[in-house]
Design a protein around this motif. Structure first.
Motif, PDB file in Angstrom:
ATOM      1  N   ASP A 199       4.828  -7.795   5.856  1.00  0.00           N
ATOM      2  CA  ASP A 199       3.906  -9.128   6.637  1.00  0.00           C
ATOM      3  C   ASP A 199       2.559  -8.842   6.680  1.00  0.00           C
ATOM      4  OD1 ASP A 199       6.629 -10.132   7.450  1.00  0.00           O
ATOM      5  OD2 ASP A 199       6.929  -8.935   9.074  1.00  0.00           O
ATOM      6  N   ASP A 200       2.199  -7.667   6.608  1.00  0.00           N
ATOM      7  CA  ASP A 200       0.738  -7.436   6.689  1.00  0.00           C
ATOM      8  C   ASP A 200       0.455  -6.242   5.663  1.00  0.00           C
ATOM      9  OD1 ASP A 200      -1.806  -6.305   7.275  1.00  0.00           O
ATOM     10  OD2 ASP A 200      -1.572  -6.439   9.652  1.00  0.00           O
ATOM     11  N   ILE A 201       0.145  -6.662   4.294  1.00  0.00           N
ATOM     12  CA  ILE A 201      -0.159  -5.807   3.270  1.00  0.00           C
ATOM     13  C   ILE A 201      -1.349  -4.719   3.556  1.00  0.00           C
ATOM     14  CG2 ILE A 201      -1.832  -7.256   1.947  1.00  0.00           C
ATOM     15  CD1 ILE A 201      -0.004  -6.440  -0.657  1.00  0.00           C
ATOM     16  N   ASP A 202      -2.339  -5.358   4.333  1.00  0.00           N
ATOM     17  CA  ASP A 202      -3.332  -4.483   4.597  1.00  0.00           C
ATOM     18  C   ASP A 202      -2.956  -3.154   5.323  1.00  0.00           C
ATOM     19  OD1 ASP A 202      -5.495  -5.900   3.390  1.00  0.00           O
ATOM     20  OD2 ASP A 202      -5.317  -7.219   4.838  1.00  0.00           O
ATOM     21  N   ALA A 203      -2.255  -3.260   6.399  1.00  0.00           N
ATOM     22  CA  ALA A 203      -1.293  -2.377   7.485  1.00  0.00           C
ATOM     23  C   ALA A 203      -0.637  -1.552   6.402  1.00  0.00           C
ATOM     24  CB  ALA A 203      -0.987  -2.849   8.401  1.00  0.00           C
ATOM     25  N   SER A 204       0.261  -2.238   5.497  1.00  0.00           N
ATOM     26  CA  SER A 204       0.796  -1.243   4.553  1.00  0.00           C
ATOM     27  C   SER A 204       0.441  -0.561   3.837  1.00  0.00           C
ATOM     28  CB  SER A 204       2.173  -2.317   3.858  1.00  0.00           C
ATOM     29  OG  SER A 204       2.927  -3.095   4.661  1.00  0.00           O
ATOM     30  N   VAL A 205      -0.624  -0.792   3.099  1.00  0.00           N
ATOM     31  CA  VAL A 205      -1.578  -0.111   2.174  1.00  0.00           C
ATOM     32  C   VAL A 205      -2.018   1.197   3.167  1.00  0.00           C
ATOM     33  CG1 VAL A 205      -3.400   0.063   0.781  1.00  0.00           C
ATOM     34  CG2 VAL A 205      -1.837  -1.680   0.468  1.00  0.00           C
ATOM     35  N   LYS A 206      -2.726   0.598   4.203  1.00  0.00           N
ATOM     36  CA  LYS A 206      -3.175   1.900   4.970  1.00  0.00           C
ATOM     37  C   LYS A 206      -2.159   3.006   5.296  1.00  0.00           C
ATOM     38  CE  LYS A 206      -5.535   2.983   9.316  1.00  0.00           C
ATOM     39  NZ  LYS A 206      -5.791   2.308  10.826  1.00  0.00           N
ATOM     40  N   ARG A 207      -0.954   2.502   5.721  1.00  0.00           N
ATOM     41  CA  ARG A 207       0.335   3.523   6.019  1.00  0.00           C
ATOM     42  C   ARG A 207       0.406   4.324   4.813  1.00  0.00           C
ATOM     43  NH1 ARG A 207       1.973   7.150   9.008  1.00  0.00           N
ATOM     44  NH2 ARG A 207       4.307   7.300   9.416  1.00  0.00           N
ATOM     45  N   LEU A 208       0.508   3.603   3.820  1.00  0.00           N
ATOM     46  CA  LEU A 208       1.030   4.187   2.436  1.00  0.00           C
ATOM     47  C   LEU A 208       0.263   5.233   2.252  1.00  0.00           C
ATOM     48  CD1 LEU A 208       2.506   3.819  -0.749  1.00  0.00           C
ATOM     49  CD2 LEU A 208       0.434   2.488  -1.122  1.00  0.00           C
TER      50      LEU A 208
END
Length: 112
Positions: free
Chosen positions: A65-74
């Motif tokens: 739902d939020d690629i920026d947050a997912s990339v940060k978490r990754l």
């Protein structure tokens, strides 16, 4: 739904030969999308595409739902990613590797 597979890409040396193979094996039909990129019409949601540098194995895209947050978490978890790329009419994607080097991609669908 986050984590759901939204797209696959099958890289091949010869897309015409691959399209004939998968049509004979599974009955898949394809439509040309952009040059030598062929969307699968009646099978899994995905495409048959030319093999390229760093693209020699099937690529799986997972929804977010939020690629920026997912990339940060990754990155916090020890994974890596390329830049987030906009795909007009499709959304945004990022090609990634988990903390063990397994490649996958993230896909944030376009709104509307």
């Amino acid at each position: 739904m986050p984590g759901q597979i939204t797209w696959i890409e099958l890289p091949t040396a010869d897309t015409a030969t691959a399209r004939a193979f998968y049509h004979s094996l599974f009955g898949w039909d394809t439509s040309e999308f952009d040059g030598d990129y062929h969307v699968i019409d009646n099978g899994p949601v995905g495409a048959i595409a030319p093999r390229g540098d760093g693209f020699s194995h099937p690529r799986i895209y997972f929804a977010t739902d939020d690629i920026d947050a997912s990339v940060k978490r990754l990155h916090e978890l020890g994974g890596t990613s390329g830049d987030v790329q906009p795909i007009p009419g499709i959304g945004r994607i990022a090609h990634c590797q988990d903390n063990q080097g397994t490649p996958f991609s993230l896909h944030e669908p376009a709104q509307g």
